[in-house]
Scaffold this motif. Structure first.
Motif, PDB file in Angstrom:
ATOM      1  N   ALA A  47       0.849  -1.205   0.000  1.00 31.75           N
ATOM      2  CA  ALA A  47       0.000   0.000   0.000  1.00 31.75           C
ATOM      3  C   ALA A  47       0.882   1.252   0.000  1.00 31.75           C
ATOM      4  CB  ALA A  47      -0.931  -0.010   1.220  1.00 31.75           C
ATOM      5  N   PHE A  48       1.989   1.199   0.744  1.00 34.99           N
ATOM      6  CA  PHE A  48       2.902   2.356   0.780  1.00 34.99           C
ATOM      7  C   PHE A  48       3.445   2.640  -0.630  1.00 34.99           C
ATOM      8  CE2 PHE A  48       7.202   4.092   0.845  1.00 34.99           C
ATOM      9  CZ  PHE A  48       7.003   5.264   1.554  1.00 34.99           C
ATOM     10  N   ALA A  49       3.925   1.581  -1.284  1.00 35.64           N
ATOM     11  CA  ALA A  49       4.501   1.770  -2.630  1.00 35.64           C
ATOM     12  C   ALA A  49       3.449   2.352  -3.570  1.00 35.64           C
ATOM     13  CB  ALA A  49       5.024   0.437  -3.163  1.00 35.64           C
ATOM     14  N   LYS A  50       2.220   1.850  -3.442  1.00 31.70           N
ATOM     15  CA  LYS A  50       1.155   2.295  -4.359  1.00 31.70           C
ATOM     16  C   LYS A  50       0.710   3.728  -4.079  1.00 31.70           C
ATOM     17  CE  LYS A  50      -0.553  -2.077  -5.969  1.00 31.70           C
ATOM     18  NZ  LYS A  50      -1.399  -3.241  -5.685  1.00 31.70           N
ATOM     19  N   SER A  51       0.950   4.235  -2.865  1.00 30.83           N
ATOM     20  CA  SER A  51       0.584   5.632  -2.632  1.00 30.83           C
ATOM     21  C   SER A  51       1.798   6.550  -2.809  1.00 30.83           C
ATOM     22  CB  SER A  51      -0.069   5.817  -1.259  1.00 30.83           C
ATOM     23  OG  SER A  51       0.910   5.724  -0.261  1.00 30.83           O
ATOM     24  N   TYR A  52       2.994   6.048  -2.449  1.00 33.19           N
ATOM     25  CA  TYR A  52       4.200   6.879  -2.528  1.00 33.19           C
ATOM     26  C   TYR A  52       4.537   7.234  -3.980  1.00 33.19           C
ATOM     27  CZ  TYR A  52       9.211   8.016  -2.304  1.00 33.19           C
ATOM     28  OH  TYR A  52      10.431   8.623  -2.440  1.00 33.19           O
ATOM     29  N   LEU A  53       4.486   6.239  -4.858  1.00 31.05           N
ATOM     30  CA  LEU A  53       4.945   6.474  -6.240  1.00 31.05           C
ATOM     31  C   LEU A  53       4.091   7.529  -6.960  1.00 31.05           C
ATOM     32  CD1 LEU A  53       5.961   2.804  -7.092  1.00 31.05           C
ATOM     33  CD2 LEU A  53       7.515   4.768  -6.882  1.00 31.05           C
ATOM     34  N   GLU A  55       2.437   9.884  -5.598  1.00 33.81           N
ATOM     35  CA  GLU A  55       2.734  11.173  -4.931  1.00 33.81           C
ATOM     36  C   GLU A  55       4.005  11.799  -5.510  1.00 33.81           C
ATOM     37  OE1 GLU A  55       3.205  10.919  -0.637  1.00 33.81           O
ATOM     38  OE2 GLU A  55       1.198  10.056  -0.500  1.00 33.81           O
ATOM     39  N   ARG A  56       5.002  10.944  -5.748  1.00 29.87           N
ATOM     40  CA  ARG A  56       6.272  11.445  -6.304  1.00 29.87           C
ATOM     41  C   ARG A  56       6.063  11.952  -7.725  1.00 29.87           C
ATOM     42  NH1 ARG A  56       9.364  13.000  -2.753  1.00 29.87           N
ATOM     43  NH2 ARG A  56      11.309  12.632  -3.849  1.00 29.87           N
ATOM     44  N   VAL A  57       5.192  11.265  -8.464  1.00 29.31           N
ATOM     45  CA  VAL A  57       4.901  11.713  -9.832  1.00 29.31           C
ATOM     46  C   VAL A  57       4.193  13.073  -9.760  1.00 29.31           C
ATOM     47  CG1 VAL A  57       3.617  11.214 -11.956  1.00 29.31           C
ATOM     48  CG2 VAL A  57       4.794   9.350 -10.750  1.00 29.31           C
ATOM     49  N   ALA A  58       3.211  13.167  -8.841  1.00 36.28           N
ATOM     50  CA  ALA A  58       2.461  14.426  -8.716  1.00 36.28           C
ATOM     51  C   ALA A  58       3.382  15.569  -8.301  1.00 36.28           C
ATOM     52  CB  ALA A  58       1.327  14.249  -7.700  1.00 36.28           C
ATOM     53  N   LEU A  62       9.339  12.156 -10.017  1.00 33.04           N
ATOM     54  CA  LEU A  62       9.480  10.919 -10.796  1.00 33.04           C
ATOM     55  C   LEU A  62       8.616  11.044 -12.032  1.00 33.04           C
ATOM     56  CD1 LEU A  62       8.899   7.802  -8.461  1.00 33.04           C
ATOM     57  CD2 LEU A  62      11.055   8.530  -9.480  1.00 33.04           C
ATOM     58  N   THR A  63       9.041  10.383 -13.124  1.00 36.12           N
ATOM     59  CA  THR A  63       8.145  10.341 -14.281  1.00 36.12           C
ATOM     60  C   THR A  63       7.148   9.192 -14.059  1.00 36.12           C
ATOM     61  OG1 THR A  63       9.515   8.762 -15.471  1.00 36.12           O
ATOM     62  CG2 THR A  63      10.008  11.103 -15.819  1.00 36.12           C
ATOM     63  N   GLN A  64       6.044   9.257 -14.777  1.00 33.77           N
ATOM     64  CA  GLN A  64       5.053   8.177 -14.687  1.00 33.77           C
ATOM     65  C   GLN A  64       5.683   6.843 -15.071  1.00 33.77           C
ATOM     66  OE1 GLN A  64       1.757   8.713 -13.601  1.00 33.77           O
ATOM     67  NE2 GLN A  64       1.871   6.489 -13.439  1.00 33.77           N
ATOM     68  N   GLU A  65       6.567   6.915 -16.060  1.00 36.98           N
ATOM     69  CA  GLU A  65       7.226   5.699 -16.551  1.00 36.98           C
ATOM     70  C   GLU A  65       8.103   5.070 -15.461  1.00 36.98           C
ATOM     71  OE1 GLU A  65       9.653   6.658 -19.887  1.00 36.98           O
ATOM     72  OE2 GLU A  65       9.907   4.559 -20.470  1.00 36.98           O
ATOM     73  N   MET A  66       8.834   5.937 -14.720  1.00 33.12           N
ATOM     74  CA  MET A  66       9.688   5.411 -13.639  1.00 33.12           C
ATOM     75  C   MET A  66       8.836   4.782 -12.539  1.00 33.12           C
ATOM     76  SD  MET A  66      12.129   8.692 -13.484  1.00 33.12           S
ATOM     77  CE  MET A  66      13.482   8.368 -12.403  1.00 33.12           C
ATOM     78  N   ALA A  67       7.734   5.439 -12.227  1.00 33.93           N
ATOM     79  CA  ALA A  67       6.858   4.922 -11.168  1.00 33.93           C
ATOM     80  C   ALA A  67       6.246   3.586 -11.596  1.00 33.93           C
ATOM     81  CB  ALA A  67       5.758   5.939 -10.854  1.00 33.93           C
ATOM     82  N   ASP A  68       5.774   3.530 -12.844  1.00 33.86           N
ATOM     83  CA  ASP A  68       5.180   2.278 -13.339  1.00 33.86           C
ATOM     84  C   ASP A  68       6.221   1.163 -13.348  1.00 33.86           C
ATOM     85  OD1 ASP A  68       2.849   3.630 -13.700  1.00 33.86           O
ATOM     86  OD2 ASP A  68       3.046   3.874 -15.883  1.00 33.86           O
TER      87      ASP A  68
END
Ligand code: 3HC
Length: 288
Positions: A47-53, A55-58, A62-68
């Motif tokens: 859950a942390f990874a799914k909310s943190y990434l 947030e970093r994109v927003a 981070l780019t969306q691609e890096m988060a994905d």
């Protein structure tokens, strides 16, 4: 083995340190399996990874691609066999108890491929106290991250007398791949560099609080405003875990039998009450 041979990383423990170490590795492009004996901890880490990434994109960090990519790279797996079975590098970030670590390393020695390096993120315990639980002592070392692992730049790498040059080099190279600044210690010492320095500060802060000279909150105000530390010793203990402060003092006392190494009365009181800091939403401070 060299750093290019490291493709799959297994992180043992999804707690305070493990969940962020796993994410660091996934963000650096490694295939990561994160495992824990508690399904609840694994769920929380996911859950942390799914909310943190996002947030970093927003935030534009981070780019969306890096988060994905990081999310695709990261798997949360309850079975140790499955998680470590194909690992090239294992980072153990389980609870700070010697017997648990020794048992885990013996299991990992059986499960992980023979060429895999097994590192411990222990806060204090040197790897020579664990290496002999395995048949691959040359591939055992300390790789010690700081909390929060996604933010703090330093990693301490400790090369024990049993650790090969190759293992130390691959570990230093891995730190660089993760974007960390690494220091290599070629001599083992309990608590390495940073936690020895930090515990000297914390011990004095606890002594002052135990004596009723000032409250933890007052001491934190003094330290942050006089020394420029981002957090005072009590808020920091809340972040790293009062349970960890208790276990490490007990571990140290059991070895030294020196009464000054015993956990301070305030740490014992908080430990017994289950007020372990941020992770239990209450320590020296309360958290939402
Ligand atoms: N997880 C991930 N990222 C976090 C985070 C967390 N728990 N807390 C803060 N961050 C990130 C924020 O997202 C922000 O990132 P950005 O600047 O890229 O957007 C950045 O950190 C700053 O956050 P904030 O502005 O919200 O808060 P602060 O400026 O107060 O920083 C802190 C928070 C980084 C935790 C800072 O207070 C700090 O450096 N504290 C000291 C931490 C420390 O000393 N750690 C070492 C402990 S010892 C240890 O770990 C040893 C072990 O063995 C126990």
């Amino acid at each position: 083995m060299n750093i290019e041979d490291v493709k799959n990383i297994c992180v043992i423990g999804a707690g305070n340190m493990g969940h962020q170490i796993a994410l660091c590795c996934a963000l650096a492009g490694y295939k990561v399996t994160c495992t824990d004996i508690s399904q609840e901890m694994l769920d929380k880490a996911e859950a942390f990874a799914k909310s943190y990434l996002p947030e970093r994109v927003a935030k534009g960090k981070l780019t969306q691609e890096m988060a994905d990519g990081a999310l695709t790279n990261l798997q949360f797996i309850p079975s140790l066999e499955e998680a470590a079975g194909e690992a090239d590098y294992v980072i153990e970030a389980a609870v700070e108890k010697m017997e648990i670590k020794r048992k885990l390393f013996a299991d990992l020695d059986r499960i992980a491929p023979p060429q895999a390096i097994l590192a411990t993120n222990s806060s204090y315990i040197v790897s020579s106290q664990i290496a002999d639980a395995t048949k691959r002592p040359a591939k055992i070392c300390n790789m010690h991250f700081f909390n929060p692992a996604l933010v703090m730049k330093l990693v301490e790498v400790v090369q024990g007398p049993h650790t090969s040059e190759e293992t130390a080099q691959v570990t230093m190279d891995l730190c660089a791949k993760l974007g960390k600044i690494a220091v290599l210690l070629k001599k083992e010492i309990y608590g390495f560099l940073v936690n020895r320095i930090l515990s000297a500060l914390a011990q004095e802060a606890l002594f002052l609080a135990d004596m009723g000279i000032a409250t933890p909150q007052e001491i934190d105000i003094a330290v942050t405003n006089a020394l420029g530390h981002p957090m005072g010793p009590f808020r920091l203990m809340d972040l790293t875990g009062i349970d960890l402060a208790y276990y490490s003092a007990m571990e140290r006392y059991q070895t030294s039998r020196d009464p000054k190494d015993k956990p301070s009365p305030l740490v014992v009181e908080k430990y017994v009450k289950g007020e372990w800091g941020k992770k239990t939403k209450k320590g020296y401070y309360t958290y939402d």
